[in-house]
Design a protein around this motif. Structure first.
Motif, PDB file in Angstrom:
ATOM      1  N   LEU A 261       4.387  -3.457  -5.218  1.00  0.00           N
ATOM      2  CA  LEU A 261       3.026  -3.401  -4.575  1.00  0.00           C
ATOM      3  C   LEU A 261       3.246  -5.005  -3.536  1.00  0.00           C
ATOM      4  N   LEU A 264       5.444  -4.284  -0.737  1.00  0.00           N
ATOM      5  CA  LEU A 264       4.891  -3.486   0.330  1.00  0.00           C
ATOM      6  C   LEU A 264       3.777  -4.293   0.867  1.00  0.00           C
ATOM      7  N   THR A 265       3.151  -5.245   0.269  1.00  0.00           N
ATOM      8  CA  THR A 265       1.837  -6.044   0.912  1.00  0.00           C
ATOM      9  C   THR A 265       2.607  -6.862   2.085  1.00  0.00           C
ATOM     10  N   HIS A 271      -1.706  -4.480   4.238  1.00  0.00           N
ATOM     11  CA  HIS A 271      -2.704  -3.192   4.058  1.00  0.00           C
ATOM     12  C   HIS A 271      -3.638  -3.259   3.190  1.00  0.00           C
ATOM     13  N   ILE A 274      -3.180  -1.586  -0.312  1.00  0.00           N
ATOM     14  CA  ILE A 274      -2.099  -2.027  -1.061  1.00  0.00           C
ATOM     15  C   ILE A 274      -2.396  -3.434  -1.415  1.00  0.00           C
ATOM     16  N   ASN A 275      -2.843  -4.311  -0.861  1.00  0.00           N
ATOM     17  CA  ASN A 275      -3.355  -5.494  -0.960  1.00  0.00           C
ATOM     18  C   ASN A 275      -4.220  -5.856  -2.348  1.00  0.00           C
ATOM     19  N   HIS A 278      -2.255  -4.623  -5.551  1.00  0.00           N
ATOM     20  CA  HIS A 278      -1.647  -5.610  -5.762  1.00  0.00           C
ATOM     21  C   HIS A 278      -2.417  -6.535  -6.743  1.00  0.00           C
TER      22      HIS A 278
END
Lengths: 319, 169
Positions: A261, A264-265, A271, A274-275, A278
């Protein structure tokens, strides 16, 4: 048992609250409701649903969940006071209540003072402590804890496990505080690539935001090493202790999820979903590490059969 | 926005050259309207001490969040159509951004000055600053995306000067 189930609900609600708080920050909605404790002049609980538009949906929902969690913790503290024989557990309830009230006030101040970084970071960090407290209460009111996990033989008295697990919990907490600092100082994309930093292992140039961001990445590495060391120790030394290896296995799963995550953040340019995931996964890593720490320290809380440190073997004494 | 080859919503003002001259502060408020979930106007000027009236013309609610560097930050909610809020900036500051945290696309900028010599470019990028006393001035043109450009201009008595700024997109 009902008290334990209720404590579990409170802990789960706190996780939901942290996710909602993550959404507020991730969507930039922290000041979409400019007043506090009212909402555009309405009482928080009578604010019309049809007016929950834009950023208000996130901020006001966060406030409603926070109020619910605060109420649940109040009930939990009263319940513990009435039903819990152990003084230190009752005190945990009082501390959790004080912490959640302080948390609410910090949330109000951060709105009224236009999100000053130190207050916002303190608000994010205290949320983790509230979560830790509710999880700890849920754990120590569980049947397994109360029975000192006796069904699985005497609990181990392993000082190395306690040291490793405690250090891991502290390191994860520090890592979360650094992460909160990164979020609230808008440093989340200060290093735009991953896993490298501007194409290199070490950033070729520095400023405050890059330093905070890089510290969070280094912190992730340190926390990963600590978690692997703790989990490895559990699997090697206490492979038959279900309460320990389950927590360790969950910790590893959460660690992998959290690192994914985190990447991906950055790659997804923060996003908001996702943020926020996380954020809440980081909190879950923390409380899982705390659970492992407490279970590994069960012998220190009394009422447990004890087995001294070493590979799995018969019990050598009683406490 | 570009129209007829000119850039709209450029804030043009006298940045320097007025010395210690003092100018009366208008009592007529400048109106900032929230309509259709946009700010009208998008860029505007005001004098320090002059009232700014912020109006909500929408059926929905807005918050008006000013983010100045030198003036006092404020964040006010307007839950109902027709509500107004009056604010007075005390210190010259170019530019003060406003945003609505409810509708994150809503932005506006105000240039707060201690004199009345400013304008905002309109259709075709045209602007006009009137009544400037004779002298040599630094004129700055500011755009929200393209930054600022300056020019030095000397104006004689009863003289009109043409000034143009070129921005690279």
């Amino acid at each position: 048992m009902i008290l334990h189930l209720f404590a579990l609900v409170v802990a789960a609600s706190t996780a939901l609250l942290i996710f909602a708080g993550g959404l507020v920050t991730s969507t930039g909605s922290g000041l979409s409701v400019p007043d506090w404790p009212t909402t555009y002049g309405w009482s928080m609980f009578t604010f019309p649903l049809d007016k929950m538009v834009g950023g208000i949906r996130y901020e006001h929902t966060h406030r409603l969940i926070a109020s619910t969690v605060g109420f649940l913790i109040l009930v939990l503290a009263i319940w513990l006071r009435r039903a819990e024989p152990r003084l230190w557990v009752r005190r945990l309830g009082y501390i959790a209540l004080g912490a959640v009230v302080t948390q609410g006030v910090l949330g109000g101040i951060t709105v009224l003072w236009f999100l000053p970084d130190p207050i916002s970071i303190a608000h994010a960090s205290l949320a983790q402590i509230v979560f830790c407290l509710t999880v700890a209460i849920a754990l120590v009111t569980s049947p397994g804890w109360t029975a000192a996990y006796a069904g699985r033989g005497p609990v181990p008295d392993d000082s190395l496990l306690r040291t490793l697990a405690t250090a891991t919990t502290v390191l994860v907490f520090v890592q979360i505080v650094i992460g909160a600092t990164m979020r609230h100082t808008e440093a989340g994309l200060a290093i735009p690539d991953f896993p490298l930093a501007f194409g290199q292992l070490i950033p070729p140039h520095w400023d405050g935001k890059i330093a905070v961001h890089f510290a969070h990445r280094v912190g992730a590495l340190v926390a990963t090493v600590a978690i692997l060391a703790t989990a490895g120790h559990v699997f090697y030394r206490h492979g038959r202790r279900v309460e320990l290896w389950r927590a360790s296995a969950l910790l590893l799963v959460l660690l992998v999820t959290q690192i994914t995550l985190g990447a991906l953040t950055v790659l997804g340019e923060k996003h908001y979903i996702i943020n926020s995931l996380h954020v809440v996964t980081g909190a879950s890593v923390l409380v899982t590490s705390l659970v492992l720490t407490l279970r590994g320290s069960r012998v220190k809380f009394g009422g447990a059969k004890v087995r001294r440190a070493g590979p799995e073997g018969p019990a050598r004494g009683h406490a | 926005m570009v129209s007829n080859g000119g850039l709209e919503n450029v804030f043009v003002y006298v940045k320097d050259g007025l010395g210690d001259l003092k100018f009366p502060v208008p009592t007529t408020p400048v109106v900032l309207n929230q309509q259709g979930c946009t700010y009208l106007p998008r860029v505007f000027g005001i004098q320090a001490g002059q009232p700014l009236e912020i109006l909500n013309s929408d059926e929905t609610l807005h918050n008006i969040h000013a983010l100045p560097a030198n003036n006092r930050e404020f964040n006010r909610g307007q839950a109902l159509k027709g509500l107004t809020h009056t604010h007075v900036f005390t210190t010259a500051e170019v530019m003060v951004p406003f945003k609505c945290d409810v509708h994150n696309w809503m932005n506006t900028w105000v240039g707060v000055l201690d004199h009345p010599f400013y304008a905002v470019s309109g259709s075709g990028g045209a602007f006009e600053i009137q009544g400037l006393p004779p002298g040599t001035y630094i004129i700055e043109a500011w755009h929200e995306k393209l930054g600022a450009k300056t020019q030095t201009v000397t104006v004689g008595p009863k003289e009109a000067k043409d000034v143009s700024f070129a921005f690279t997109m």
